[in-house]
Design a protein around this motif. Sequence first.
Motif, PDB file in Angstrom:
ATOM      1  N   ALA A   1       0.824  -1.213   0.000  1.00  0.00           N
ATOM      2  CA  ALA A   1       0.000   0.000   0.000  1.00  0.00           C
ATOM      3  C   ALA A   1       0.859   1.264   0.000  1.00  0.00           C
ATOM      4  O   ALA A   1       0.331   2.361  -0.163  1.00  0.00           O
TER       5      ALA A   1
ATOM      6  N   CYS B   1      -4.485  -2.549   5.368  1.00  0.00           N
ATOM      7  CA  CYS B   1      -5.290  -3.321   6.322  1.00  0.00           C
ATOM      8  C   CYS B   1      -5.081  -2.795   7.743  1.00  0.00           C
ATOM      9  O   CYS B   1      -5.502  -3.422   8.703  1.00  0.00           O
ATOM     10  N   PHE B   2      -4.397  -1.667   7.865  1.00  0.00           N
ATOM     11  CA  PHE B   2      -4.201  -0.973   9.145  1.00  0.00           C
ATOM     12  C   PHE B   2      -3.514  -1.858  10.190  1.00  0.00           C
ATOM     13  O   PHE B   2      -3.865  -1.839  11.363  1.00  0.00           O
TER      14      PHE B   2
ATOM     15  N   GLY C   1      -0.401  -1.562  11.043  1.00  0.00           N
ATOM     16  CA  GLY C   1       0.481  -0.731  11.865  1.00  0.00           C
ATOM     17  C   GLY C   1       1.961  -1.068  11.742  1.00  0.00           C
ATOM     18  O   GLY C   1       2.795  -0.491  12.451  1.00  0.00           O
TER      19      GLY C   1
HETATM   20  S1  SF4 Z   1      -0.794  -0.122   8.186  1.00  0.00           S
HETATM   21 FE1  SF4 Z   1       0.001  -2.063   7.349  1.00  0.00          FE
HETATM   22  S2  SF4 Z   1      -1.075  -2.355   5.411  1.00  0.00           S
HETATM   23 FE2  SF4 Z   1      -1.365  -0.207   6.000  1.00  0.00          FE
HETATM   24  S3  SF4 Z   1       0.260   0.902   4.973  1.00  0.00           S
HETATM   25 FE3  SF4 Z   1       1.033   0.371   7.019  1.00  0.00          FE
HETATM   26  S4  SF4 Z   1       2.105  -1.579   6.766  1.00  0.00           S
HETATM   27 FE4  SF4 Z   1       0.821  -1.272   4.938  1.00  0.00          FE
END
Ligand code: SF4
Length: 121
Positions: free
Chosen positions: A58, A78-79, A81
């Motif tokens: 992403a 997908c949040f 983190g």
């Molecule tokens: S929270 Fe996870 S999926 Fe979203 S940008 Fe960061 S690493 Fe990628």
Amino acid sequence: MKLKIILKLIRNLFQKPLTVRFPHESIPIAKGYRGKHEHNMDKCVSCGLCAKICPNKAIEMVEVAGKKYPKIDLSKCCFCGLCQDICPVKALKLTQEIPQATPDPSSLIIEVDKTKLDKNP
Ligand code: SF4
Ligand code: SF4
């Protein structure tokens, strides 16, 4: 049995509802909720670790004024983190802001804020 149900119904009439009248009211967001990203360009050292660790690809590093910064596509995110956790200088933070549902995926892209660079060349 019927009496029990009737009593329960009467009791429920005087209880506070468990639901809220959304969108006029909303429940507080849980502590630790991971929402939309906030990127601090002044702190960012352009290491690219956030893009490398992202399991959903992403994050794309884009070049602006000779440095690379993360451009984040929330429609792929997908949040989890992980990007926030791996950042060595704490330049990425997942805020408690909930991204709005939208039919336009391009509005879910967090572009590099070039105006901030103009102020800090
Ligand atoms: S929270 Fe996870 S999926 Fe979203 S940008 Fe960061 S690493 Fe990628
Ligand atoms: S991990 Fe942090 S310092 Fe490295 S590119 Fe991403 S935001 Fe910038």
